[in-house]
Write a protein that holds these residues in place. Structure first.
Motif: not given
Length: 408
Positions: A255-268
């Protein structure tokens, strides 16, 4: 900023590389130090029962370093696959990364763009010797030096003389990468910075010498590569990226741009020594130079794709500029030759203000390594490079002993 490789201190190391490899010291130049982690300097060269045990040890040593909260390591070794996630994503909060964690891979994104351009060259959509202005909207008399234009090959090898980042203001901010204000200032610069702004600023770029001679790391050049690909394939860059790697490497979660469903998966992640997690890197006009996100299982597929070879990979690994007998650049790949232990290998560093990573492709051992942490500071790259060096030493010792171990 599109990757830590674009930050000034990393850029200076890379520019010095071609000088240092003449003395057989590329590794020490690249990391600024020959310091070894404890796991790499205890003389433990006897192969463990299986490579997974070596990876476990290296991962544990890596997250024991100051400021490193967690790490994920993916290794492909002679067809065997290993993934390890260690540490906690947030300090003081139990929760390691997982196979579902989306990581920002920074300038490793460039190797993906290079692969797409290798495909375009093989399909005769583009020639390496094309003047880049052939693909640009409007006139750019500034993108040449005394009649010598910037060509496609110069974009891929960082020899076009283009600035690291556009707008130029970003380069000023990046001069002090570790300043805690850096992520916030970069976010402000790129908050509304799109393709039209990029082309406007490109008109003001000055080329100070003939392209093709000197190394000058440029995410600007990678963004131009994405534009050229969009032009010749008449499709947006992210669709080209996801379509090719889905079909060629079964990588369905890039992915380059994240959808709303992917945001929680993004590493802190953490910037420098700031104890507070920082924001994701901002979106660049195309994102080819540093906006790709991927899970470790996806990167394992990328390792296997690179090791399998094939026409596109072989072309992408071809040296476009040879700085000396030991250091070349292919389609954004750093190509290192003459290393006694590793042989000829292909490597790239990536990073954003809250993560850093490395990829190594070592054909000598049919070996691919991907290492990522969710912290980005002055010493993160050195720690990861030492971890990788330790893993390669263990693999070499295993092969010398005549055993490859069993996966688990």
């Amino acid at each position: 900023m599109a990757a830590l490789s674009a930050f000034p201190f990393k850029r200076q190391r890379m520019q010095a590389t071609s000088m240092m490899v003449r003395n057989g010291r590329w590794f020490s130049c690249f990391v600024l130090s020959v310091a070894l982690l404890a796991a790499g300097c205890t003389g433990k060269n006897v192969p463990a029962k299986d490579p997974g045990a070596d990876i476990d040890e290296v991962a544990a040593t890596l997250i024991a370093q100051p400021l490193l909260h967690s790490t994920s390591i993916g290794v492909v070794y002679r067809g065997q696959e290993f993934i390890r996630h260690r540490g906690d994503m947030e300090a003081g909060k139990p929760g390691p990364p997982t196979d579902a964690t989306l990581y920002e891979i920074g300038s490793l994104s460039k190797t993906l763009a290079g692969t797409l351009m290798a495909k375009a060259v093989l399909e005769r959509k583009v020639s390496l010797d094309d003047d880049v202005r052939r693909y640009l909207p409007g006139d750019y008399p500034n993108l040449q030096y005394q009649g010598a234009p910037i060509r496609i090959r110069h974009l891929l090898s960082h020899t076009g003389g283009l600035p690291n980042m556009l707008p130029e203001q970003a380069n000023t901010v990046l001069e002090d990468f570790t300043d805690q204000r850096t992520p916030r200032e970069l976010n402000a610069i790129y908050a509304r910075y799109g393709k039209a702004d990029f082309f406007r600023d490109l008109h003001a770029v000055g080329i100070g010498q003939a392209p093709g001679k000197d190394y000058a790391y440029s995410s600007t050049g990678t963004e131009l590569v994405a534009h050229v690909l969009e032009t010749v394939y008449k499709s947006d860059y992210e669709s080209l990226l996801r379509g090719f790697f889905r079909d060629s490497a079964a990588m369905a979660d890039l992915k380059i741009r994240l959808g709303d469903a992917d945001v929680p998966r993004l590493a802190v992640g953490y910037h420098s020594d700031n104890a507070v997690p920082t924001t994701p890197m901002p979106q660049l006009p195309w994102g080819a130079s540093g906006n790709v996100k991927a899970t470790v299982p996806e990167m394992m597929k990328y390792l296997k794709f690179q090791l399998a070879g094939g026409p596109v990979v072989t072309e992408s690994h071809r040296a476009l500029v040879k700085f000396d007998s030991e250091f070349s650049i292919g389609y954004f790949w750093n190509i290192i030759s003459g290393d006694r232990q590793k042989g000829t290998y292909y490597a790239h560093h990536g990073g954003v203000p809250r993560s850093q990573c490395y990829i190594y492709i070592v054909p000598k051992y049919d070996l691919g390594i991907f290492v990522i942490t969710n912290q980005s500071g002055d010493h993160t790259a050195r720690a990861m490079e030492t971890a990788i060096d330790t893993l390669v030493e263990r693999i070499a010792a295993r092969e010398d002993a005549g055993g490859q171990g069993q996966s688990r």
